[in-house]
Design a protein around this motif. Structure first.
Motif, mmCIF file in Angstrom:
data_model
loop_
_atom_site.group_PDB
_atom_site.id
_atom_site.type_symbol
_atom_site.label_atom_id
_atom_site.label_comp_id
_atom_site.label_asym_id
_atom_site.label_seq_id
_atom_site.Cartn_x
_atom_site.Cartn_y
_atom_site.Cartn_z
ATOM 1 N N SER A 111 0.749 -1.270 -0.434
ATOM 2 C CA SER A 111 -0.487 -0.289 -0.267
ATOM 3 C C SER A 111 0.843 1.133 -0.396
ATOM 4 O O SER A 111 2.230 1.417 0.607
ATOM 5 N N LYS A 128 -4.897 10.475 -0.156
ATOM 6 C CA LYS A 128 -4.292 9.482 -1.466
ATOM 7 C C LYS A 128 -4.549 7.970 -1.126
ATOM 8 O O LYS A 128 -2.921 7.950 -0.068
ATOM 9 N N TYR A 129 -4.875 7.034 -1.773
ATOM 10 C CA TYR A 129 -4.434 5.823 -0.899
ATOM 11 C C TYR A 129 -4.961 4.734 -1.935
ATOM 12 O O TYR A 129 -5.775 4.319 -2.755
ATOM 13 N N LYS A 130 -3.713 4.130 -2.399
ATOM 14 C CA LYS A 130 -3.099 2.733 -3.110
ATOM 15 C C LYS A 130 -2.550 1.603 -2.435
ATOM 16 O O LYS A 130 -1.639 1.606 -1.518
ATOM 17 N N ARG A 133 -2.588 -2.475 -3.458
ATOM 18 C CA ARG A 133 -2.181 -4.454 -4.285
ATOM 19 C C ARG A 133 -2.603 -5.411 -3.154
ATOM 20 O O ARG A 133 -1.866 -5.507 -1.997
ATOM 21 N N THR A 168 -6.693 -1.310 -5.382
ATOM 22 C CA THR A 168 -7.076 -0.029 -4.909
ATOM 23 C C THR A 168 -7.144 1.342 -4.900
ATOM 24 O O THR A 168 -5.898 1.301 -4.357
ATOM 25 N N ASN A 169 -7.364 2.023 -5.417
ATOM 26 C CA ASN A 169 -7.321 3.735 -5.500
ATOM 27 C C ASN A 169 -7.907 4.774 -5.188
ATOM 28 O O ASN A 169 -9.572 4.251 -5.169
ATOM 29 N N GLU A 170 -7.940 5.137 -3.776
ATOM 30 C CA GLU A 170 -9.040 5.891 -3.045
ATOM 31 C C GLU A 170 -8.641 7.100 -2.684
ATOM 32 O O GLU A 170 -7.315 7.528 -2.453
ATOM 33 N N ASP A 171 -9.298 8.038 -3.002
ATOM 34 C CA ASP A 171 -9.403 9.924 -2.903
ATOM 35 C C ASP A 171 -10.185 9.999 -2.038
ATOM 36 O O ASP A 171 -11.354 10.006 -2.535
#
Length: 884
Positions: free
Chosen positions: A365, A400-402, A404, A418-421
């Motif tokens: 992450s 922001k968060y990524k 795998r 996952t990509n989160e904003d």
């Protein structure tokens, strides 16, 4: 090799050495009528100025014990209202001497004796110069040497077992009252005294009519640090492009206070954690917290942004400004601002045991957190009987968060991105008024408004089947699932309190209040298709547009009385709840509840007390728990609310006991908590492989939790022995695939340590921690054990050098999964500051043995996990510092 070192140090700590030649001077301090004087101070000042001063405080029976060397001392016994008594002594063996103090005669010139520790009712004053050696660098280094004070790794400060909740410098709140910033930044050489104020209330005349759970610590500065700017700056460079820079500036005058703190590093040095930023919520005086209903806010949109203690990459930027200004003798204005930017990456390998299968996963992450906080407060005192408080707090976040995830279940491999904003805003405004109209009648009133908005946007990407049977997916080579959420909360509180003092031992308190809450919850999920169009899930019972409103009108009546050493506060709150859930259908409900409470305290002596507390508490879930349509929670879970759930109800018990004796050199305290939910909301979970569908359901007797925490310390000669234990257990119900199951979670840990505190010798602490865990999830059990021997060394030598070393060995084993892992974490540093020079130099090494990962065990409602978390490599850093 390391265990040989441990055995040697163990012998050092537990076998007495004649080389240290400590002698005991014991006795009793009484007045002229032979009555024992509890809390009298004894100071043994060595004739040799290079030797360390010794001190003791008499116990309830007037007895004392001093550990002395075979050198000349001037021993002075003192007590408020009595003439001090001094004598010279050179103890060649253990000795006993009783001391008589005579009352001060009027007209005689007063002799001032500065006592190391003064205890008076609920106030403790530490005179720092009498308790430290001069090598301390920051406030936290001083606190660790004060009797009865503990500092945890996360910066939490406890005094005699109770947590310090408000931090003051020169009687003004330091960045809103948080302790971590103060402990890590205030220079040690600027501190004159430290006051600990139990039952603290910033409104002085409320102290005797309100039972405050707050404990404040007030740092008083040396006179030469007032009306003068001071602080320090540091800059460090390490291997592999590691770096750190830190600076702080302080200015204190009778009317103006200024604090500036800055930090820049890529070595995971945390000034504040994301969770601590999240807890900056402003709000009202603690007297208004009593009687309010718990409103459980779902923080699922932010939990993934909480920084891990263990990362593979880290970059942090932090800046803070705090200022207060006394405009005139009636108006005081203060403000602070915080800014933080964090970029971190983590990598975790895990074995997850669900209810009916196991999963092997790799999780990588990256988070990017930007947080800004601003606060302003005005205190207005128009006269001696009225006080007004105006407080405003604003927070802004952009996260922001990524992530795998590579998941393997029964040889089936799946990869999810996952990509989160999440952008969020928070605002709080409160106004308080307090009036002491007479000796018998005191009034308090307040209004409080809070606004919060969150705008999460999430994209899940995978080439593997996702949420099969739960989401109407159109088959494509790559699946792109989007979710947009809108969460908006408005809350308004109003309170009025009346304190009626019938006489010294009997009080009646009345509270009238109202809480209005409005939550809006909107969700929209859809799939991006290859041809540029969208597959909207709204036609398959997805997408929410919910308006939840709750009004809580309550009236409280409490009677407080005192019988000798005992005090009791008992009463109840009458709550009239009305709530409305507006979506496709309109649901309206009303309920009346009586919530009793009882608090009992006993001051058995100046050094011994206990407290018992009981409350029947009510709690409400927030809007997502009422949503009638589906929404996505994670890459493998879908949730739906239940508009018919109601409030939770729980019995809450707390017991605390504390005893502190400087005469016998020991302290112990114990805290026990027990919570039984009469009714509460639990999740009904249905599994299809790793996929989950979740619906909240109201159950009777859903959960029971209990915990016990105790700590004991005993000083024998010049060795400080400590021990502690913690026991946590819970039993809770869960509905899994339509079956009602009961899960249990038990954790027990203990630790023992000994710290050598000989003069002109390294301070060596040797200890051992052991943790036992036992989980039962839907009939499947998991047990683990962790052994942690540890060693800490601090040694100042050659008039300017300070050597520090800390080491912990981890021995982890999970019996059920047949997993084990051993690793060792060590850090060390060598610091140099010559005399009064402004310059300092330090060489430090973190993760000295270059450990690659740590192993941990975790437990949740659905999963038992064994994690292997990777960490930063060895860091060797050279730092130059300069005192301003």
């Amino acid at each position: 090799m390391i265990y040989r070192i441990f055995i040697f140090l163990l012998l050092f700590l537990f076998i007495p050495f004649e080389a240290f030649s400590q002698r005991s001077l014991t006795g009793k301090v009484t007045d002229s009528l032979n009555n024992p004087l509890a809390g009298a101070n004894l100071i043994a000042e060595p004739r040799d100025s290079l030797k360390q001063l010794k001190f003791a405080i008499t116990g309830d029976d007037g007895k004392f014990s001093l550990q002395l060397e075979n050198i000349y001392y001037t021993v002075t016994a003192s007590f408020m209202g009595f003439e001090p008594n001094s004598f010279e002594i050179k103890p060649s063996a253990n000795m006993s001497k009783d001391i008589v103090l005579n009352p001060k005669a009027e007209g005689l010139e007063e002799v001032l004796i500065e006592m190391p520790v003064v205890v008076k009712e609920d106030t403790i004053v530490y005179n720092v110069d009498k308790l430290v050696t001069g090598e301390e660098r920051k406030l936290k280094d001083i606190l660790k040497k004060l009797p009865g004070v503990e500092v945890d790794r996360d910066g939490t400060i406890r005094v005699r077992g109770k947590e310090v909740t408000v931090m003051l410098v020169e009687n003004k709140k330091f960045f809103g009252g948080g302790s971590k910033l103060a402990a890590e930044n205030i220079p040690a050489d600027a501190i004159d005294q430290i006051e600990v104020l139990d039952n603290y209330n910033e409104v002085a005349f409320l102290k005797n009519v309100s039972d405050s759970k707050e404990m404040a610590m007030n740092v008083k500065l040396k006179e030469d640090k007032k009306n003068f700017a001071f602080g320090d700056v540091e800059a460090g460079k390490g291997n592999k492009d590691f770096y750190r820079a830190h600076g702080n500036l302080f200015y204190y005058s009778p009317k103006t206070n200024l604090n500036v703190i800055g930090n820049l590093n890529n070595i995971r040095e945390q000034v504040l954690t994301y969770e601590q930023y999240f807890n900056f919520k402003g709000g009202l005086n603690s007297v208004f917290n009593q009687g309010s209903t718990d409103l459980n806010s779902s923080n699922i949109d932010f939990t993934q942004f909480l920084e891990s203690q263990d990362v593979v990459e880290s970059r942090r930027q932090f800046g803070a400004l705090n200022i207060s200004q006394e405009v005139n003798n009636k108006l005081d204005i203060s403000a602070y601002g915080l800014f933080s930017k964090t970029n971190e990456k983590t990598f975790v390998e895990a074995i997850n045991r669900y209810n009916s299968f196991s999963e092997i996963s790799e999780n990588s992450s990256a988070i990017d957190n930007v947080i800004g906080i601003g606060n302003i407060q005005a205190v207005y005192l128009p006269n001696l009987t009225d006080q007004w408080y105006f407080k405003s707090l604003f927070k802004r976040t952009d996260n922001k968060y990524k992530k795998r995830i590579n998941s393997v279940v029964d040889s089936l491999n799946n990869t999810f991105l996952t990509n989160e904003d999440v952008r969020g805003s928070f605002f709080n405004q409160s106004i308080e008024w307090h009036r002491k109209s007479s000796k018998e009648h005191t009034f308090s009133a307040a209004v409080n408004y809070t606004f919060e908005k969150r705008l999460p946007e999430i994209l899940w990407e995978t080439s593997d089947p996702i949420l099969q049977g739960l989401v109407p997916i159109v088959e494509q080579p790559v699946y792109l699932i989007n979710q947009k959420k809108r969460v908006k909360n408005n809350q308004f509180n109003a309170f009025f309190k009346h304190y009626w003092v019938l006489n010294k031992n009997h009080h009646i308190y009345t509270t009238l209040g109202n809480t209005y809450l409005n939550n809006k919850f909107q969700t929209h999920e859809y799939q991006n298709l290859d041809d540029g169009s969208f597959n909207d899930f709204s036609n398959d019972n997805f997408g929410n547009d919910l308006d939840f409103t709750l009004n809580d009108l309550f009236l409280g009546l409490h009677y407080k009385f005192q019988l000798g050493i005992f005090s009791f506060d008992q009463g109840s709150y009458l709550h009239q709840y009305s709530w409305k859930v507006s979506q496709a259908d309109l649901v309206t409900k009303n309920k009346i509840l009586i919530l009793p409470s009882l608090r009992a305290e006993a001051k058995l002596s100046q050094t011994k007390d206990f407290e018992f507390e009981y409350q029947l508490k009510s709690s409400f879930s927030d809007a997502p728990q009422f949503a009638s349509r589906y929404y996505l929670r994670t890459y493998n879970s879908v949730a739906q609310g239940n508009e018919n759930i109601e409030n939770g109800l729980s019995h809450n018990f707390k017991f605390r006991f504390n005893k502190f004796s400087t005469y016998r050199g020991f302290q112990y305290y114990a805290v026990a908590n027990y919570t039984q939910q009469v009714q509460g909301v639990v999740n009904s979970v249905n599994y299809e492989g790793i996929n989950q569908s979740i619906i909240p359901i109201l159950l009777q007797d859903p959960e029971t939790r209990w915990s016990i925490y105790g700590r004991l310390s005993k000083k024998i000669s010049e060795i400080d022995f400590r021990g502690g234990t913690r026991y946590n257990a819970s039993r809770y119900k869960q509905i899994v695939n339509s079956n009602l199951v009961e899960n249990t979670n038990t954790n027990f840990s203990y630790n023992i340590s000994g710290k050598a505190l000989f003069d002109n010798f390294p301070i060596i602490e040797l200890g051992f921690r052991q943790i036992f865990g036992s989980y039962k999830l839907s009939g499947r059990k998991s047990k683990f054990i962790t052994n942690e021997p540890f060693l800490n060394v601090d040694y100042d030598f050659w008039k300017g050098f300070i050597f520090s070393f800390d080491y912990t060995a981890y021995r982890y084993k999970n019996k059920d999964l047949n997993l084990s892992n051993n690793y060792e974490i060590a850090n060390t540093s060598l610091y140099y500051n010559k005399g009064n020079s402004a310059w300092s130099f330090e060489v430090e090494a973190q993760n000295l043995f270059d450990v690659e990962f740590k192993s941990r065990n975790s437990f949740s409602s659905y999963i038992i996990s064994d994690n292997r978390t990777y960490i930063l490599p060895r860091i060797i850093m050279f730092t130059i510092g300069y005192k301003l």
